[in-house]
Design a protein around this motif. Sequence first.
Motif, PDB file in Angstrom:
ATOM      1  N   GLU A  21     -17.807   7.236  18.799  1.00 37.45           N
ATOM      2  CA  GLU A  21     -18.964   7.659  18.014  1.00 37.45           C
ATOM      3  C   GLU A  21     -19.603   6.521  17.235  1.00 37.45           C
ATOM      4  O   GLU A  21     -20.819   6.482  17.071  1.00 37.45           O
ATOM      5  CB  GLU A  21     -18.564   8.784  17.053  1.00 37.45           C
ATOM      6  CG  GLU A  21     -18.160  10.057  17.758  1.00 37.45           C
ATOM      7  CD  GLU A  21     -17.825  11.190  16.805  1.00 37.45           C
ATOM      8  OE1 GLU A  21     -17.889  10.998  15.564  1.00 37.45           O
ATOM      9  OE2 GLU A  21     -17.512  12.288  17.296  1.00 37.45           O
ATOM     10  N   GLU A  32     -18.315  13.418  19.615  1.00 34.12           N
ATOM     11  CA  GLU A  32     -17.201  14.056  20.326  1.00 34.12           C
ATOM     12  C   GLU A  32     -17.424  15.565  20.478  1.00 34.12           C
ATOM     13  O   GLU A  32     -17.071  16.148  21.496  1.00 34.12           O
ATOM     14  CB  GLU A  32     -15.894  13.770  19.569  1.00 34.12           C
ATOM     15  CG  GLU A  32     -14.655  14.215  20.278  1.00 34.12           C
ATOM     16  CD  GLU A  32     -14.353  13.452  21.555  1.00 34.12           C
ATOM     17  OE1 GLU A  32     -13.989  14.113  22.556  1.00 34.12           O
ATOM     18  OE2 GLU A  32     -14.477  12.208  21.577  1.00 34.12           O
ATOM     19  N   ARG A  33     -18.041  16.184  19.500  1.00 36.03           N
ATOM     20  CA  ARG A  33     -18.220  17.642  19.568  1.00 36.03           C
ATOM     21  C   ARG A  33     -19.178  18.066  20.693  1.00 36.03           C
ATOM     22  O   ARG A  33     -19.226  19.234  21.051  1.00 36.03           O
ATOM     23  CB  ARG A  33     -18.685  18.188  18.221  1.00 36.03           C
ATOM     24  CG  ARG A  33     -20.090  17.836  17.842  1.00 36.03           C
ATOM     25  CD  ARG A  33     -20.463  18.520  16.524  1.00 36.03           C
ATOM     26  NE  ARG A  33     -21.821  18.222  16.161  1.00 36.03           N
ATOM     27  CZ  ARG A  33     -22.191  17.699  15.012  1.00 36.03           C
ATOM     28  NH1 ARG A  33     -21.285  17.419  14.101  1.00 36.03           N
ATOM     29  NH2 ARG A  33     -23.455  17.479  14.760  1.00 36.03           N
ATOM     30  N   TYR A  34     -19.916  17.107  21.284  1.00 37.11           N
ATOM     31  CA  TYR A  34     -20.796  17.415  22.411  1.00 37.11           C
ATOM     32  C   TYR A  34     -20.181  17.030  23.755  1.00 37.11           C
ATOM     33  O   TYR A  34     -20.875  16.970  24.770  1.00 37.11           O
ATOM     34  CB  TYR A  34     -22.157  16.726  22.238  1.00 37.11           C
ATOM     35  CG  TYR A  34     -22.894  17.210  21.014  1.00 37.11           C
ATOM     36  CD1 TYR A  34     -23.201  18.553  20.852  1.00 37.11           C
ATOM     37  CD2 TYR A  34     -23.263  16.326  20.011  1.00 37.11           C
ATOM     38  CE1 TYR A  34     -23.857  19.012  19.723  1.00 37.11           C
ATOM     39  CE2 TYR A  34     -23.926  16.772  18.876  1.00 37.11           C
ATOM     40  CZ  TYR A  34     -24.218  18.111  18.742  1.00 37.11           C
ATOM     41  OH  TYR A  34     -24.868  18.559  17.622  1.00 37.11           O
ATOM     42  N   ARG A  35     -18.882  16.790  23.754  1.00 35.27           N
ATOM     43  CA  ARG A  35     -18.155  16.378  24.963  1.00 35.27           C
ATOM     44  C   ARG A  35     -18.435  17.322  26.142  1.00 35.27           C
ATOM     45  O   ARG A  35     -18.670  16.876  27.262  1.00 35.27           O
ATOM     46  CB  ARG A  35     -16.661  16.325  24.675  1.00 35.27           C
ATOM     47  CG  ARG A  35     -15.795  16.110  25.903  1.00 35.27           C
ATOM     48  CD  ARG A  35     -14.320  16.058  25.539  1.00 35.27           C
ATOM     49  NE  ARG A  35     -14.008  14.803  24.898  1.00 35.27           N
ATOM     50  CZ  ARG A  35     -13.717  13.681  25.560  1.00 35.27           C
ATOM     51  NH1 ARG A  35     -13.717  13.673  26.877  1.00 35.27           N
ATOM     52  NH2 ARG A  35     -13.446  12.576  24.914  1.00 35.27           N
TER      53      ARG A  35
END
Length: 192
Positions: free
Chosen positions: A103, A161-164
């Motif tokens: 990120e 990371e939350r949009y992986r």
Amino acid sequence: MCGKAKASTEDAQLCAKTVFREITQPESQIPLLIHGIHTVFESVISEEVTWRIGLLKIEGGKPIDWYAFFPGESPPRTSPRALGAPSSTVSKCIETKAMVIVEDIQQELGKRNKQSRRFVKGNTQPNDQGSQLCYPIIHSATGEVEYVITIAGDRARCMLERYRTIFDYVLQRFALRLSIEHALLIMKEKSQ
């Protein structure tokens, strides 16, 4: 392909080998796919970020060459050899055979323990900001990583990371097409 199909209705004597060579163009399709990834990130994710997309050829678990990159006037700044370092995002991607998202590259470089680091300095300057994503393209026959898609954005936290799941969904489609073009490239070389 449509042009060849139309011509085939007028020519009863087509040579399969010639047709195959003429309609398959992996050498031009692969760079166009990299450009396509750039277009998706630029228009869907953020227009306020400068994106650099690359495709690294992998052999024996190590990056050996930049096969394609976009934009053309902004070539990769770090050599494949440097990206072979165990602490690089590329190497972590190859090792885990999974997408790796960093990120904030400066925060990652600030980690004292090199073994927990997932980004190599390369030509990154102290004032450079950004995020890095690497996505493996795994050969279906060998199970080995053939290529790694590299995506760099020039703003920290432009890839989170939350949009992986979303990144994976989008990149799976490009990876499938890149795998097909790679297979065509191999067959085309063997048919020479």
